[in-house]
Design a protein around this motif. Structure first.
Motif, mmCIF file in Angstrom:
data_model
loop_
_atom_site.group_PDB
_atom_site.id
_atom_site.type_symbol
_atom_site.label_atom_id
_atom_site.label_comp_id
_atom_site.label_asym_id
_atom_site.label_seq_id
_atom_site.Cartn_x
_atom_site.Cartn_y
_atom_site.Cartn_z
ATOM 1 N N ARG A 139 59.672 23.038 81.740
ATOM 2 C CA ARG A 139 58.469 23.523 81.033
ATOM 3 C C ARG A 139 58.920 24.277 80.296
ATOM 4 O O ARG A 139 58.255 24.684 79.142
ATOM 5 C CB ARG A 139 58.216 25.222 82.402
ATOM 6 C CG ARG A 139 57.678 25.098 82.944
ATOM 7 C CD ARG A 139 57.270 26.373 84.425
ATOM 8 N NE ARG A 139 56.738 27.041 84.025
ATOM 9 C CZ ARG A 139 55.962 28.182 83.824
ATOM 10 N NH1 ARG A 139 56.587 28.495 84.571
ATOM 11 N NH2 ARG A 139 55.438 29.073 83.313
ATOM 12 N N VAL A 140 60.204 24.303 79.343
ATOM 13 C CA VAL A 140 60.805 24.399 78.688
ATOM 14 C C VAL A 140 60.224 23.540 77.731
ATOM 15 O O VAL A 140 60.478 23.041 76.031
ATOM 16 C CB VAL A 140 62.036 24.345 78.619
ATOM 17 C CG1 VAL A 140 62.731 25.117 76.942
ATOM 18 C CG2 VAL A 140 62.822 26.166 78.966
ATOM 19 N N ALA A 141 60.784 21.957 77.952
ATOM 20 C CA ALA A 141 60.487 20.912 77.250
ATOM 21 C C ALA A 141 58.951 21.298 76.769
ATOM 22 O O ALA A 141 58.620 20.571 76.268
ATOM 23 C CB ALA A 141 60.311 19.492 78.218
ATOM 24 N N GLN A 142 58.339 21.046 77.361
ATOM 25 C CA GLN A 142 56.928 21.498 77.377
ATOM 26 C C GLN A 142 56.365 22.125 76.573
ATOM 27 O O GLN A 142 55.765 22.185 75.603
ATOM 28 C CB GLN A 142 55.883 20.765 78.672
ATOM 29 C CG GLN A 142 55.703 20.330 79.720
ATOM 30 C CD GLN A 142 55.072 20.776 81.008
ATOM 31 O OE1 GLN A 142 54.629 21.692 81.363
ATOM 32 N NE2 GLN A 142 55.178 20.217 81.880
ATOM 33 N N GLN A 143 56.940 23.121 76.374
ATOM 34 C CA GLN A 143 56.924 24.261 75.774
ATOM 35 C C GLN A 143 57.220 23.841 74.323
ATOM 36 O O GLN A 143 56.513 24.885 73.168
ATOM 37 C CB GLN A 143 57.375 25.883 75.924
ATOM 38 C CG GLN A 143 56.658 26.734 77.496
ATOM 39 C CD GLN A 143 54.989 26.985 77.302
ATOM 40 O OE1 GLN A 143 53.748 26.628 76.130
ATOM 41 N NE2 GLN A 143 54.233 25.698 78.242
ATOM 42 N N LYS A 144 57.873 23.391 74.375
ATOM 43 C CA LYS A 144 58.623 23.052 72.506
ATOM 44 C C LYS A 144 57.923 21.771 72.327
ATOM 45 O O LYS A 144 57.784 22.361 71.166
ATOM 46 C CB LYS A 144 60.062 22.553 73.221
ATOM 47 C CG LYS A 144 61.122 23.581 72.993
ATOM 48 C CD LYS A 144 62.713 22.783 73.520
ATOM 49 C CE LYS A 144 63.302 23.708 72.931
ATOM 50 N NZ LYS A 144 64.793 22.815 73.657
ATOM 51 N N GLN A 145 57.031 21.346 73.516
ATOM 52 C CA GLN A 145 55.911 19.703 72.118
ATOM 53 C C GLN A 145 55.289 20.572 71.745
ATOM 54 O O GLN A 145 54.860 20.454 70.588
ATOM 55 C CB GLN A 145 55.879 19.088 73.410
ATOM 56 C CG GLN A 145 56.972 18.166 73.602
ATOM 57 C CD GLN A 145 56.904 17.260 75.385
ATOM 58 O OE1 GLN A 145 55.450 17.256 75.464
ATOM 59 N NE2 GLN A 145 57.616 16.230 74.942
ATOM 60 N N ARG A 146 55.057 21.661 73.159
ATOM 61 C CA ARG A 146 53.496 22.692 72.381
ATOM 62 C C ARG A 146 53.627 23.267 70.946
ATOM 63 O O ARG A 146 52.985 23.321 70.225
ATOM 64 C CB ARG A 146 52.780 23.448 73.291
ATOM 65 C CG ARG A 146 51.771 24.181 73.026
ATOM 66 C CD ARG A 146 50.722 23.795 73.155
ATOM 67 N NE ARG A 146 49.644 24.355 72.594
ATOM 68 C CZ ARG A 146 48.584 23.698 72.302
ATOM 69 N NH1 ARG A 146 48.515 22.548 71.307
ATOM 70 N NH2 ARG A 146 47.387 24.732 71.804
ATOM 71 N N ILE A 147 54.750 23.664 70.915
ATOM 72 C CA ILE A 147 54.567 24.782 69.273
ATOM 73 C C ILE A 147 55.085 23.444 68.423
ATOM 74 O O ILE A 147 54.595 23.649 67.962
ATOM 75 C CB ILE A 147 56.597 25.370 69.656
ATOM 76 C CG1 ILE A 147 56.261 26.202 70.877
ATOM 77 C CG2 ILE A 147 57.434 26.057 68.393
ATOM 78 C CD1 ILE A 147 57.637 27.193 71.300
ATOM 79 N N GLU A 148 55.576 22.614 68.708
ATOM 80 C CA GLU A 148 55.476 21.663 67.297
ATOM 81 C C GLU A 148 54.302 20.818 66.635
ATOM 82 O O GLU A 148 53.863 21.008 66.077
ATOM 83 C CB GLU A 148 56.955 19.863 67.955
ATOM 84 C CG GLU A 148 58.436 20.850 68.204
ATOM 85 C CD GLU A 148 58.313 18.998 68.601
ATOM 86 O OE1 GLU A 148 58.357 17.816 68.752
ATOM 87 O OE2 GLU A 148 59.768 19.142 68.660
ATOM 88 N N GLN A 149 53.489 20.781 67.831
ATOM 89 C CA GLN A 149 52.111 20.074 67.997
ATOM 90 C C GLN A 149 51.781 21.270 67.296
ATOM 91 O O GLN A 149 50.876 20.963 66.171
ATOM 92 C CB GLN A 149 51.827 20.005 69.245
ATOM 93 C CG GLN A 149 50.379 20.268 69.507
ATOM 94 C CD GLN A 149 49.087 19.820 70.099
ATOM 95 O OE1 GLN A 149 50.265 19.920 71.182
ATOM 96 N NE2 GLN A 149 48.312 19.253 69.940
ATOM 97 N N GLU B 280 52.727 23.763 65.482
ATOM 98 C CA GLU B 280 53.367 24.353 63.928
ATOM 99 C C GLU B 280 52.491 22.825 62.602
ATOM 100 O O GLU B 280 52.682 22.996 61.938
ATOM 101 C CB GLU B 280 55.015 24.317 64.160
ATOM 102 C CG GLU B 280 55.525 25.424 64.602
ATOM 103 C CD GLU B 280 56.800 24.908 64.790
ATOM 104 O OE1 GLU B 280 57.862 23.612 64.929
ATOM 105 O OE2 GLU B 280 57.708 25.698 64.664
ATOM 106 N N ARG B 281 52.326 21.474 63.310
ATOM 107 C CA ARG B 281 51.980 20.609 63.043
ATOM 108 C C ARG B 281 50.396 21.325 62.755
ATOM 109 O O ARG B 281 50.246 21.470 61.502
ATOM 110 C CB ARG B 281 51.703 19.199 63.655
ATOM 111 C CG ARG B 281 53.300 18.635 63.103
ATOM 112 C CD ARG B 281 53.097 17.224 64.147
ATOM 113 N NE ARG B 281 52.721 17.286 65.536
ATOM 114 C CZ ARG B 281 53.643 16.787 67.094
ATOM 115 N NH1 ARG B 281 54.907 17.334 65.724
ATOM 116 N NH2 ARG B 281 52.791 17.163 67.757
ATOM 117 N N GLU B 282 49.825 21.000 63.704
ATOM 118 C CA GLU B 282 48.807 21.820 62.979
ATOM 119 C C GLU B 282 48.252 23.255 62.353
ATOM 120 O O GLU B 282 46.993 23.090 61.315
ATOM 121 C CB GLU B 282 47.851 22.665 63.678
ATOM 122 C CG GLU B 282 47.364 21.329 65.022
ATOM 123 C CD GLU B 282 46.301 21.727 66.864
ATOM 124 O OE1 GLU B 282 46.688 22.667 66.219
ATOM 125 O OE2 GLU B 282 46.573 20.866 67.546
#
Length: 112
Positions: A24-34, A36-38
């Motif tokens: 879940r931490v890894a998924q949330q990090k990916q979501r945060i990066e996405q 931030e790009r948006e």
């Protein structure tokens, strides 16, 4: 006291929960990066829109003033045309053209 098999079950359950949490931490990090790009993309779009707006405002400021003085035109018309009826027709036609131009300008200003 807790039996050894029960401890193994609890330990496996704990390991499973730790693994789930790391996923879940890894998924949330990916979501945060996405996200931030948006955000960066949207900030870029905002800057571009602001630049475009500034350029358009500058064009408006630099544009010559609109010519809507029908009284000045009527003076010009009255001094050049001898017939009162012809003068009045030309005056009405010029006023009509000016109103049409004003409507066009208003329409164009709503498009930008």
């Amino acid at each position: 006291m807790v039996s050894e098999s029960r401890l193994f079950v609890l330990l496996e359950d704990f390991e499973h929960k730790v693994f789930d949490l790391t996923e879940r931490v890894a998924q949330q990090k990916q979501r945060i990066e996405q996200l931030e790009r948006e955000i960066a993309d949207q900030q870029k779009t905002i800057r571009e829109q602001q630049d475009l707006s500034k350029r358009q405002q500058k064009k408006v400021v630099e544009a010559p003033p609109a010519f809507t003085k029908s009284k000045d035109l009527s003076k010009l018309v009255s001094s050049n045309l001898p017939d009162a009826v012809a003068r009045e027709e030309v005056k009405q036609k010029l006023d009509e053209y000016i109103r049409d131009i004003d409507r066009c300008i208003a329409h164009l200003s709503t498009l930008s």
